[in-house]
Design an enzyme around this catalytic site. Structure first.
Site, mmCIF file in Angstrom:
data_model
loop_
_atom_site.group_PDB
_atom_site.id
_atom_site.type_symbol
_atom_site.label_atom_id
_atom_site.label_comp_id
_atom_site.label_asym_id
_atom_site.label_seq_id
_atom_site.Cartn_x
_atom_site.Cartn_y
_atom_site.Cartn_z
ATOM 1 N N ARG A 48 20.852 53.979 -91.588
ATOM 2 C CA ARG A 48 21.319 52.588 -91.656
ATOM 3 C C ARG A 48 20.403 51.701 -90.818
ATOM 4 N NH1 ARG A 48 27.178 53.015 -89.456
ATOM 5 N NH2 ARG A 48 27.067 50.758 -89.745
ATOM 6 N N GLU A 130 9.113 72.488 -78.180
ATOM 7 C CA GLU A 130 9.701 72.815 -76.880
ATOM 8 C C GLU A 130 11.170 72.412 -76.801
ATOM 9 O OE1 GLU A 130 10.123 74.680 -73.899
ATOM 10 O OE2 GLU A 130 7.954 74.326 -73.913
ATOM 11 N N GLY A 135 16.714 72.392 -74.155
ATOM 12 C CA GLY A 135 16.522 71.023 -73.691
ATOM 13 C C GLY A 135 15.263 70.803 -72.879
ATOM 14 N N ILE A 137 14.198 72.397 -70.313
ATOM 15 C CA ILE A 137 13.608 73.571 -69.675
ATOM 16 C C ILE A 137 12.322 73.964 -70.407
ATOM 17 C CG2 ILE A 137 13.949 75.991 -69.072
ATOM 18 C CD1 ILE A 137 16.955 75.461 -69.099
ATOM 19 N N GLU A 191 31.293 68.736 -78.990
ATOM 20 C CA GLU A 191 31.544 67.873 -80.139
ATOM 21 C C GLU A 191 33.024 67.915 -80.518
ATOM 22 O OE1 GLU A 191 29.310 65.993 -81.474
ATOM 23 O OE2 GLU A 191 27.494 66.803 -80.516
ATOM 24 N N LYS A 206 18.604 79.718 -81.310
ATOM 25 C CA LYS A 206 17.668 79.722 -80.182
ATOM 26 C C LYS A 206 17.202 81.137 -79.858
ATOM 27 C CE LYS A 206 19.873 75.578 -78.342
ATOM 28 N NZ LYS A 206 20.813 75.021 -77.338
#
Length: 436
Positions: A48, A130, A135, A137, A191, A206
């Site tokens: 949007r 990365e 995150g 790290i 969430e 991961k």
């Protein structure tokens, strides 16, 4: 002297994308000095484009819904929209038109990474990611570059902040699973639908990436054994505490060797486990992440820090952007996929682990011998046994057994055998033990 500006396209402007856009604007002069050319943001693809975004300090005219056209004219494409499609097609289109790609898309890399690596190699561009694991790290680049001359034996990771927050609060406050998930949602750590986190899907993606890097073998997310934390009870957490341990959701990647010491396969799994409080991962609190690496020459290494959030993740993204921009100016590129080992990914049943098993049994002679026989019949060695009488007036006792390492299939068979014993009223709980 500065080179001509490099054109940067940003796909997505959510929490992470907004932080990336702000950093490109606010730190533009410093980034230019570090790269040797200005990074010119030429567009931000969103669903949007007319929606007001006062927290993103860019010309509103940069927002567009035409992502396909945008990536065709960029030198560097940053993908933070997530999911499989249209992210995959946009990345492939960008590479075909000569753009290097920086992505935070763990799900795509774990499902179809080889397609992206092949496209990057074919078109002579970079693929950096990365931010896809843990995150802020720095763990992907050390695995791809710093440790590439070493032999990595094992990777243990707390790579999901939501589950770590939940399990940490269950340990420190005694609260139950549902109550703690609600707290995580209220604080923004989970969430509204926390399934991807609490069922282990996020951590499994991961783990696939980490195993692929560590063992030079292609590992997909559907090859990762996955168990979430929804079945972890307050009683499990208390049992861990009695062992001076904590419960963590671990991503575990191990290199297996045959009797001659030759690598024979890899085990990749995500599940809750007890780890001793003396282990470095046990001290990882709240929504933080950490990855513990065991290598032949380097020994034991731990990487720790915030594993999610806009600003931490944007730090990893911008680090990659600077790297690929420098490569572009120098006429080179960074590491490509290393999958030469091509080792088989073994089933969970073949993975070696330890179990903590709590039993409610009849309090009479001969019970311990029957229980020990069930372990012996399945080739499982007992490390410790602890017994206490249950104060329920029913002549029952609690037996807590911790095993030595054994194949997971043998341990599960042992639990099944214990369930069938006449002297065992109930297998109260069982959980794997790692890190000892």
């Amino acid at each position: 002297m500065m080179s001509a500006p490099l054109k940067v396209a940003l796909l997505g402007c959510g929490v992470v994308g907004s932080s990336v856009a702000r950093a490109l604007v606010d730190n533009g002069d410093d980034l230019a000095a570090r790269v040797g050319a200005r990074l010119e943001l030429i567009g931000i693809a969103v669903r949007r484009p007319d929606r007001p975004r006062p927290d993103v300090p860019v010309d509103p005219g940069l927002f567009t819904s035409d992502a396909d056209t945008l990536v065709r004219s960029a030198d560097v494409v940053i993908e933070v929209i997530g999911g499989i499609d249209p992210a995959r097609e946009l990345i492939l289109t960008a590479m075909k038109h000569g753009a290097s790609v920086v992505t935070a898309n763990k799900a795509l890399l774990a499902e179809d990474g080889p397609t992206l690596y092949a496209a990057a190699a074919e078109h002579g561009v970079d693929l950096y990611y990365e931010a896809a694991v843990a995150g802020a790290i720095p763990i992907v680049r050390p695995m791809r570059e710093s440790l590439v001359g070493d032999d990595v034996h094992r990777v243990l990771g707390i790579v999901n902040g939501t589950t770590n927050f939940v399990l940490d609060k269950m340990d420190t406050t005694g609260a139950g699973f549902a109550e703690t998930v609600e707290q995580a949602q209220a604080l923004g750590y989970a969430e509204a639908d926390p399934t991807a986190d609490v069922e282990g899907f996020d951590a499994a993606a991961k783990a696939a990436i980490l195993a692929s890097l560590a063992f030079h073998t292609r590992v997909a997310s559907d090859q990762v054994h996955r168990e979430g934390i929804t079945e972890v009870s307050a009683a499990d957490v208390r049992a861990a505490r009695e062992m001076d341990s904590v419960v963590k959701l671990l991503a575990i990647c191990e290199l297996l060797r045959d009797e001659s010491g030759t690598p024979s396969g890899v085990s990749v799994r995500v599940h809750p486990a007890m780890i001793p409080r003396s282990h470095p991962l046990a001290s990882v609190r709240d929504a933080y992440n950490a990855v513990f690496v065991e290598a032949a020459a380097a020994g034991e290494l731990m990487f720790y820090g915030p594993g999610a959030g806009g600003d931490p993740t944007s730090s990893a993204v911008l680090g990659d952007v600077v790297a690929v921009a420098r490569h572009r100016l120098a006429g080179g590129h960074g590491p490509v996929e290393s999958a030469y080992a091509d080792l088989p990914v073994v089933s969970m049943g073949d993975a070696a682990t330890r179990y903590h098993i709590s039993l409610a049994v009849a309090d009479r002679p001969g019970v311990l011998a029957q229980v020990a026989g069930a372990f012996a019949d399945n080739g499982v060695s007992i490390e410790t046994v602890r017994q206490r009488v249950l104060e329920d007036g029913a002549s029952r006792a609690e037996l807590v057994v911790v095993t030595h390492r054994a194949p997971d299939a043998a341990l599960r068979a042992t639990v099944d055998a214990l369930t069938g014993l006449e002297t065992v009223d109930e297998v109260v709980s069982w959980m794997r033990v790692e890190g000892a």
